[in-house]
Design a protein around this motif. Sequence first.
Motif, short mmCIF file in Angstrom:
data_model
loop_
_atom_site.label_atom_id
_atom_site.label_comp_id
_atom_site.label_asym_id
_atom_site.label_seq_id
_atom_site.Cartn_x
_atom_site.Cartn_y
_atom_site.Cartn_z
N CYS A 42 45.52 18.01 45.88
CA CYS A 42 44.48 18.94 45.81
C CYS A 42 45.33 20.36 45.35
O CYS A 42 46.37 20.37 46.06
CB CYS A 42 43.65 19.48 46.91
SG CYS A 42 42.49 20.70 46.70
N ALA A 43 44.78 21.22 44.35
CA ALA A 43 45.66 22.08 44.19
C ALA A 43 44.54 23.45 43.82
O ALA A 43 43.61 23.01 43.18
CB ALA A 43 46.70 22.14 43.03
N VAL A 44 45.20 24.70 43.78
CA VAL A 44 44.40 25.78 43.68
C VAL A 44 44.87 26.42 42.30
O VAL A 44 46.30 26.61 42.01
CB VAL A 44 44.73 26.82 44.94
CG1 VAL A 44 44.08 28.40 44.59
CG2 VAL A 44 44.14 26.26 46.14
N GLU A 45 43.99 26.86 41.47
CA GLU A 45 44.41 27.60 40.23
C GLU A 45 44.09 28.99 40.37
O GLU A 45 43.03 29.31 40.72
CB GLU A 45 43.50 26.77 39.07
CG GLU A 45 44.17 27.62 37.75
CD GLU A 45 43.31 27.01 36.55
OE1 GLU A 45 41.94 27.26 36.55
OE2 GLU A 45 43.65 26.49 35.67
N ARG A 46 45.11 29.69 40.19
CA ARG A 46 44.95 31.09 40.02
C ARG A 46 45.17 31.61 38.60
O ARG A 46 46.03 31.01 37.97
CB ARG A 46 45.70 31.84 41.16
CG ARG A 46 45.59 31.64 42.56
CD ARG A 46 46.22 32.47 43.25
NE ARG A 46 47.64 32.46 43.21
CZ ARG A 46 48.49 33.70 43.16
NH1 ARG A 46 47.92 34.69 43.69
NH2 ARG A 46 49.78 33.24 42.84
N CYS A 47 44.59 32.94 38.19
CA CYS A 47 44.74 33.42 36.97
C CYS A 47 45.25 34.76 37.25
O CYS A 47 45.01 35.49 38.14
CB CYS A 47 43.55 33.50 36.28
SG CYS A 47 42.85 31.86 35.99
N THR A 48 46.20 35.31 36.67
CA THR A 48 46.57 36.68 36.72
C THR A 48 46.63 36.99 34.99
O THR A 48 46.72 36.22 34.08
CB THR A 48 48.18 36.78 37.09
OG1 THR A 48 49.13 36.12 36.14
CG2 THR A 48 48.10 36.26 38.36
N VAL A 49 46.80 38.39 34.54
CA VAL A 49 46.93 39.04 33.41
C VAL A 49 48.28 38.49 33.10
O VAL A 49 48.26 38.27 31.51
CB VAL A 49 46.74 40.42 33.45
CG1 VAL A 49 46.72 41.20 32.07
CG2 VAL A 49 45.07 40.72 34.03
N VAL A 50 49.20 38.66 33.60
CA VAL A 50 50.54 38.50 32.86
C VAL A 50 50.69 36.72 32.43
O VAL A 50 51.10 36.81 31.18
CB VAL A 50 51.62 38.61 33.90
CG1 VAL A 50 53.09 38.52 33.42
CG2 VAL A 50 51.57 40.22 34.48
N ARG A 51 50.43 36.01 33.32
CA ARG A 51 50.72 34.61 33.00
C ARG A 51 49.72 33.58 32.71
O ARG A 51 50.01 32.44 32.23
CB ARG A 51 51.83 34.03 34.00
CG ARG A 51 51.15 33.94 35.38
CD ARG A 51 50.65 32.44 35.54
NE ARG A 51 49.68 32.44 36.59
CZ ARG A 51 50.08 32.09 37.76
NH1 ARG A 51 51.04 31.80 38.30
NH2 ARG A 51 48.92 31.90 38.64
N GLY A 52 48.47 34.27 32.77
CA GLY A 52 47.29 33.32 32.73
C GLY A 52 46.95 32.66 34.20
O GLY A 52 47.24 33.12 35.02
#
Length: 121
Positions: free
Chosen positions: A95-105
Amino acid sequence: QVHVAESGGGRVQTGGSLRLACAVSGNSFAINAMGWHRQAPGKQRELVAAIAHDGGIHIVDSVKGRFSISRDNAKNTVYLQMSSLKPEDTGVYYCAVERCTVVRGCDFDYWGQGTQVTVSS
């Protein structure tokens, strides 16, 4: 920091079912989606199913109609219901958590230790 813990793996015969659970704790800021990946022996890890923060669902063709993904927001838990299991579904499921940031997507940043699923013929 985000902590991810899987449970529910095991050994079943062909045609059997299992339900995997993924409990997430810690800082949930910027979590975009949760995904279940698997790694079969000798193969690369692949995304099997994912559920987004807005409820959108992605399931790969090889398991479509047999696997489903759902979540319980109150428990911060995501489930992978697997039915009609085949020997080729054998592998370690992560299981994995996806995070989004402005810099790297967006990317899967935090991973659990994995749980073994073995389907015998």
